[in-house]
Structure formats: C-alpha cells, structure tokens
Motif scaffolding. Structure first.
Motif, PDB file in Angstrom:
ATOM      1  N   GLY A 155       8.820  -8.168   5.410  1.00 14.51           N
ATOM      2  CA  GLY A 155       7.677  -7.872   4.568  1.00 14.51           C
ATOM      3  C   GLY A 155       7.567  -6.417   4.162  1.00 14.51           C
ATOM      4  O   GLY A 155       6.499  -5.967   3.736  1.00 14.51           O
ATOM      5  N   PHE A 156       8.674  -5.656   4.261  1.00 16.62           N
ATOM      6  CA  PHE A 156       8.650  -4.235   3.919  1.00 16.62           C
ATOM      7  C   PHE A 156       9.005  -3.981   2.454  1.00 16.62           C
ATOM      8  O   PHE A 156       9.038  -2.842   2.019  1.00 16.62           O
ATOM      9  CB  PHE A 156       9.642  -3.450   4.789  1.00 16.62           C
ATOM     10  N   GLY A 157       9.314  -5.044   1.711  1.00 17.49           N
ATOM     11  CA  GLY A 157       9.730  -4.882   0.317  1.00 17.49           C
ATOM     12  C   GLY A 157      11.224  -4.658   0.202  1.00 17.49           C
ATOM     13  O   GLY A 157      11.906  -5.339  -0.529  1.00 17.49           O
ATOM     14  N   ALA A 158      11.732  -3.716   0.932  1.00 16.34           N
ATOM     15  CA  ALA A 158      13.164  -3.425   0.995  1.00 16.34           C
ATOM     16  C   ALA A 158      13.369  -2.567   2.229  1.00 16.34           C
ATOM     17  O   ALA A 158      12.444  -2.347   3.008  1.00 16.34           O
ATOM     18  CB  ALA A 158      13.625  -2.700  -0.267  1.00 16.34           C
ATOM     19  N   GLU A 159      14.574  -2.112   2.421  1.00 18.06           N
ATOM     20  CA  GLU A 159      14.844  -1.226   3.560  1.00 18.06           C
ATOM     21  C   GLU A 159      15.859  -0.192   3.128  1.00 18.06           C
ATOM     22  O   GLU A 159      16.660  -0.432   2.216  1.00 18.06           O
ATOM     23  CB  GLU A 159      15.398  -2.001   4.747  1.00 18.06           C
ATOM     24  N   GLY A 169      11.381   0.824   6.458  1.00 17.96           N
ATOM     25  CA  GLY A 169      10.687   0.639   5.202  1.00 17.96           C
ATOM     26  C   GLY A 169       9.910   1.873   4.808  1.00 17.96           C
ATOM     27  O   GLY A 169      10.338   3.008   5.039  1.00 17.96           O
ATOM     28  N   LEU A 170       8.738   1.668   4.222  1.00 17.31           N
ATOM     29  CA  LEU A 170       7.976   2.780   3.667  1.00 17.31           C
ATOM     30  C   LEU A 170       7.509   3.768   4.729  1.00 17.31           C
ATOM     31  O   LEU A 170       7.692   4.981   4.593  1.00 17.31           O
ATOM     32  CB  LEU A 170       6.775   2.241   2.888  1.00 17.31           C
ATOM     33  N   PRO A 223       0.831  -1.214   0.000  1.00 14.11           N
ATOM     34  CA  PRO A 223       0.000   0.000   0.000  1.00 14.11           C
ATOM     35  C   PRO A 223       0.861   1.258   0.000  1.00 14.11           C
ATOM     36  O   PRO A 223       1.927   1.295   0.622  1.00 14.11           O
ATOM     37  CB  PRO A 223      -0.787  -0.123   1.321  1.00 14.11           C
ATOM     38  N   ASP A 224       0.395   2.269  -0.704  1.00 17.09           N
ATOM     39  CA  ASP A 224       1.077   3.568  -0.703  1.00 17.09           C
ATOM     40  C   ASP A 224       0.805   4.239   0.640  1.00 17.09           C
ATOM     41  O   ASP A 224      -0.353   4.488   0.986  1.00 17.09           O
ATOM     42  CB  ASP A 224       0.530   4.417  -1.845  1.00 17.09           C
ATOM     43  N   LEU A 271      11.068   6.712  -4.018  1.00 23.40           N
ATOM     44  CA  LEU A 271      10.042   6.983  -5.027  1.00 23.40           C
ATOM     45  C   LEU A 271       8.667   6.532  -4.545  1.00 23.40           C
ATOM     46  O   LEU A 271       7.675   7.249  -4.725  1.00 23.40           O
ATOM     47  CB  LEU A 271      10.404   6.283  -6.334  1.00 23.40           C
ATOM     48  N   LYS A 272       8.602   5.347  -3.928  1.00 24.26           N
ATOM     49  CA  LYS A 272       7.307   4.846  -3.467  1.00 24.26           C
ATOM     50  C   LYS A 272       6.699   5.767  -2.418  1.00 24.26           C
ATOM     51  O   LYS A 272       5.468   5.910  -2.332  1.00 24.26           O
ATOM     52  CB  LYS A 272       7.485   3.437  -2.890  1.00 24.26           C
TER      53      LYS A 272
END
Length: 414
Positions: free
Chosen positions: A377-381, A396-397, A89-90, A136-137
């Motif tokens: 589960g954060f996609g990346a860090e 993360g985000l 999610p954004d 960017l996200k």
C-alpha cells in the motif's frame, strides 16, 4: 566540469525548490508524467526492444532479460503507480511528535525531505520511474545511474519525465540521469558529499557491496533476497503447494522470489513427491538434499553452495528438516534478512517463526512475493532495505524523509 558534478549540482539547486513545493504541485507533476508515459508508450517499447536485442547479442541470462523487459502491461503498472502516489498523503510537513516543556517551549518533530537521492541500479527500467515518482512526492531531487543494459530505456524514460516536469511548476532538473557508462561515474557519485545526501543501490550482491564499501555518502542499503519458505508438519498440502509455486514461478527473477524450500520430514513423507512433480511441470529445477532425493528421485543433488544462492531463476533448493528449530537455524545461517515464510496450521509454530526469525518481512501462510511497496500500500518502492537503521523492508514515502525539530518559544532563555 564532469557530467556527474554538473548534474548533482543541478539536482541540489532543484531540491531547494522541491522541499517547499505544495502537495498539489507534486501530484500534478506525477499525473502529468503518468499521462505522458501512456502517450509515449510506443517510443518507450521501441527503445526497450533495442536494449533487449543488444542484451541477447551479449548473451544475457533469461532472468536478466526478464528484469530488463518492458511491456504494455508493465508500463501501465508504472503509470498507475504514479497515480496511486497522488492519492497518498504527502509526508512532508507531517508533525510526528509534539511536546511542551515545563518552561513553555513547544517542540515539534516534523518530516522533511532527505534532499538529493543518488540511485544506482541494475537492469530494471521500471526503477527509473518508481524512484523518480517517490522522490518527487517526498520533495527530493534524484540522480539516477542505471546499467548500460538498460541505457536506451532509461534515457527515454528520463527524457519523458523531464519533458513532463517542464509543463509543471516543478523544476525539470529535479530528475537527472547520469549517462556516462564508465565505472568512474559511479565512483564520483559515491563521493559526492555535499551534493548527494544519500545513496541507494539496487541490484546484485556485487553492486551493493561495492557501494557500501566505497561510498563516503551515507547509504540506504538494499539487500539480495535469499528467501525461504518452511512447510511445517501441519501445513495444508493444497495451500503449501500454491504458496511454493507462486513464490518460485510467478517472477523468478525478482528479489522476493523464494530460493530455498525447507520441509518438515513428516510432511515430506506424504506430500513432497506430489509437490516435486508440480514444480517440475512448472519448469523448476529442484536441487535437493539427500533426504529430499530419497523422497523425490528426480531432484538433482544440492551442494553446500546452493543454500546461499539467490538464483533469480527457475531453480529451487530443497531441504528436509526434522523440526521448526532446524528450519529457523538454517534460515539464520543462510538467509539474507529479506523475506521468510512459514506454512502451518500450528498457531504456536507460526507465533515462534514470526517472532524469532530475523528478516525485514516474515509471513504466515502467504507467499514471499508480497514484499513489495505497491502490495504493502505504499504506491511504489525505491527498494527493499534489509538493514536496520532508518528504514527496513519496502521503502516508500516515509522512508525517503528525515526530520527536523521546530522549537516555539515566547522569550525563554536557558
């Protein structure tokens, strides 16, 4: 105008467009970058090989070479990490809290981008892609300054990212690379108040301490990883061996690798010799306290300084302790508040360890190697924070956002 000023000003301009970019545009940009990384794999690996060759000529350590090296597998992981971000999610625009006052005012706490992130990091070129993707996200522009050891790799990766952004509605100036190798460029970034909103250092203790000490821009501090595993008296021998070997040998050069092993004396009496042999077979040098060497004579003597080292290598300090309390006292004295683990079948010992040990991540019966944005589960860090303000642990985000309050009224006055 200096290179740093020109690029930070361009990033500031781009951040205004990014802040209001819809999720669909940001996800399209991430997918485009991922696709181009795969298409340009050969050119990236060629640049990385040149960095590795230069590094070998300069005599860099095997640990640094491992952090610097890119492979087809690692590039694919980077691309998949970007794609995973698109499925998350954004966070921008999320309403975190809503309240309504007695006078009818409605107050909403909303997530917003930080603005411009300055990233100063060493060796690892995968950070270039991870940082750009996360920025960017979350609607942030990013100014990257990697180390000279990864110059060609970073330059090629940023060239690909900016080329990809040019194919999307997002501004290519959202991602900048400071190429000036002079230390003055770092100093200028640290004093770019008004153009950079936050600095994130990622690397060794020297880099992090310099940034914290010198920066007038707010710092999100990442920390070194002097991580511990404590094997309690009731630990299952097979499980303990598996966790310790993974923590030390999976990738010794990363910050969540274990550096010190603490073992309860009763467990050590029965199982330390077997574990020591397994570690030596795996190429690990054991630096042991006197009680460790009494039980495993092939260990070399540990010195006082060994307990505080982040080796980032196949070296493990081992100490035999009398109790859980003694293990936690050792961790409190020498740990860096990164990742700490206990291996035990005693529920009360596990409860106390998880509650009392002060670290960003604490583990029961699992390897410290899981302290990682993708594993969480954060996609990346963008780094692992060992401080306690704003963000702690893998960032993360959500950790790359701030907030603002929207106050909705109908003519109220105070």
């Amino acid at each position: 105008m200096s290179d740093v000023r020109r690029k930070t000003e361009a990033a500031r301009t781009a951040s205004k467009r990014l802040a209001t970019a819809p999720a669909e545009e940001k996800n399209t940009a991430l997918e485009t970058i991922a696709r181009t990384l795969r298409e340009e794999q050969d050119s990236i690996l060629e640049c990385n090989s040149e960095d590795l060759r230069k590094g070998e000529e300069a005599g860099i350590s095997p640990a640094l070479a491992d952090r610097l090296k890119l492979t087809e597998t690692r590039l694919e992981e980077m691309a998949r990490g970007l794609e995973e971000l698109t499925r998350l999610p954004d966070p921008v625009g999320e309403v975190m809290e809503r309240t309504e006052r007695e006078n009818g005012l409605r107050i909403e706490k909303v997530r917003v981008p930080l603005g411009v992130i300055g990233m100063i990091y060493e060796a690892r070129p995968n950070v270039t892609v991870d940082a750009a993707g996360l920025a960017l996200k979350t609607g942030n522009a990013v100014v990257l300054r990697g180390s000279s050891s990864a110059y060609r790799s970073n330059a090629r990766l940023v060239e690909i990212i900016r080329k990809s952004l040019a194919l999307t509605p997002l501004p290519r100036d959202a991602v900048q690379l400071v190429e000036d190798p002079d230390r003055e460029a770092v100093r200028e970034m640290l004093h770019s108040n008004g153009r950079i909103d936050v600095i994130i250092p990622r690397g060794g203790a020297g880099l992090i301490q310099r940034v914290v000490r010198e920066s007038t821009v707010p710092v999100l501090e990442t920390g070194v990883g002097n991580c511990h595993i404590y094997v309690d008296r009731s630990a299952d021998p097979e499980m303990a061996g598996r966790i310790v070997l993974n923590g030390k040998t999976d990738r010794p050069a990363v910050c969540n690798a274990v550096e010190t092993l603490l073992i309860h004396r009763e467990w050590a009496d029965h199982h330390l010799h077997e574990l020591g042999e397994a570690l030596l077979t795996a190429g690990v040098e054991i630096r042991g306290c006197p009680r460790t060497r009494d039980r495993f004579s092939r260990a070399v003597p540990a010195h006082d300084t060994d307990w505080e080292k982040e080796y980032l290598d196949r070296i493990l300090a081992v100490r035999v302790v009398d109790s859980l309390n003694e293990a936690m006292e050792h961790i409190d004295r020498y740990g860096t508040r990164h990742s700490e683990a206990i291996v035990t079948e005693d529920a009360e010992a596990a409860r106390r360890f998880l509650q009392e040990v002060d670290a960003a991540a604490v583990y029961h019966n699992a390897s410290t190697r899981f302290t990682d944005g993708s594993q969480f589960g954060f996609g990346a860090e963008i780094g692992i924070s060992t401080q306690k303000l704003h963000a702690r642990g893998p960032m993360g985000l959500k950790e790359l956002t701030s907030c603002k309050y929207r106050v909705l009224g109908s003519g109220q006055v105070r």
